[in-house]
Design an enzyme around this catalytic site. Structure first.
Site: not given
Ligand code: SAH
Length: 232
Positions: A83
């Site tokens: 993000s």
């Molecule tokens: N917090 C992260 C942002 C990652 S984007 C950072 O600092 O880099 C969102 C992430 O959520 C992705 O990696 C995606 O694979 C994950 N995601 C999506 N659905 C999910 C679920 N049901 N359970 C766990 N992770 C999930």
């Protein structure tokens, strides 16, 4: 001069060079905090300090590292993104962390958000659904010495019952509705921040607060754009 003296001189001369090399983005990071975060109204000292400390570029694929401190999201592979720095800071700020808060993050991704949380609280739990990302983040936490972060690969919809209840929950992928298990694992007095909305429509960042009597109140904050929350 003895050999020892020579070695000593080398160390003295080269140390500043090494440290500036190691943190060649230090200046960009400070600028990111003052221009993108402080100027937009975030003033919590702990949040600003954490954003200054965590080396965002180390969570980003090598070839994209020059974009690490830009005012926007950056791809991290597998169709996912890290993000925008301001959003990371905002979400960290709104859940009112204390040093002893028990925090759960859903969507580990690169691990950056978890690291920011781990600079403020003693214990962070984080769940990622994509195995490769979860494994890479675990390595990053180990390399950077974040032993107060515990991560696992699972569907975050169900939260992490054994480690709860949580003072704060932070979800970094957009859900169509707030998963009931996450509300259940929030402590009375706890806060959750979560983007809600379908991938094709406008999503809103929501704040979910559970009061001490256990009553839940939901407030919409502002429109956002997150990658979708997926299910296995
Ligand atoms: N917090 C992260 C942002 C990652 S984007 C950072 O600092 O880099 C969102 C992430 O959520 C992705 O990696 C995606 O694979 C994950 N995601 C999506 N659905 C999910 C679920 N049901 N359970 C766990 N992770 C999930």
């Amino acid at each position: 001069m003895t050999t020892l003296n020579y070695i000593f001189y080398y160390i003295i001369l080269l140390t500043p060079l090494f440290s500036s090399f190691q943190d060649r983005f230090g200046e960009s990071r400070n600028r990111m905090v003052s221009e993108q975060i402080e100027k937009r109204g975030i003033s919590d000292k702990d949040v600003l300090k954490a954003m200054r400390i965590v080396k965002r570029h180390l969570f980003i694929p090598q070839v994209l590292r020059n974009r690490a401190y830009n005012d926007g999201p950056v791809p991290i592979g597998y169709g996912q993104t890290i993000s925008q720095p301001y959003i990371v800071a905002y979400m960290t700020d709104i859940i009112d962390l204390k040093p002893n808060s028990n925090v759960l993050e859903i969507g580990t991704g690169s691990g950056y958000q978890a690291a920011v949380l781990a600079e403020i609280t003693n214990k962070v739990y984080t769940i990622e659904i994509i195995q490769e990302l979860g494994e890479a983040a675990k390595e990053t936490f180990k390399d950077l010495g974040y032993n107060n972060i515990e991560s696992k690969i699972a569907d975050g919809y169900f939260g992490w019952e054994e480690k709860g209840p949580f003072d704060a929950i932070i979800v970094t992928a957009a859900t169509e509705f707030i998963p009931p298990p996450l509300i259940g694992q929030l402590k009375p007095g706890g806060k959750m921040v979560i983007p809600v909305g379908s991938p094709m429509q406008v999503q809103f960042l929501m704040l979910v607060e559970k009061n001490v009597q256990g009553k839940v109140k939901t407030r919409s904050l502002f429109p956002v754009r997150f990658v979708p929350f997926t299910r296995n």
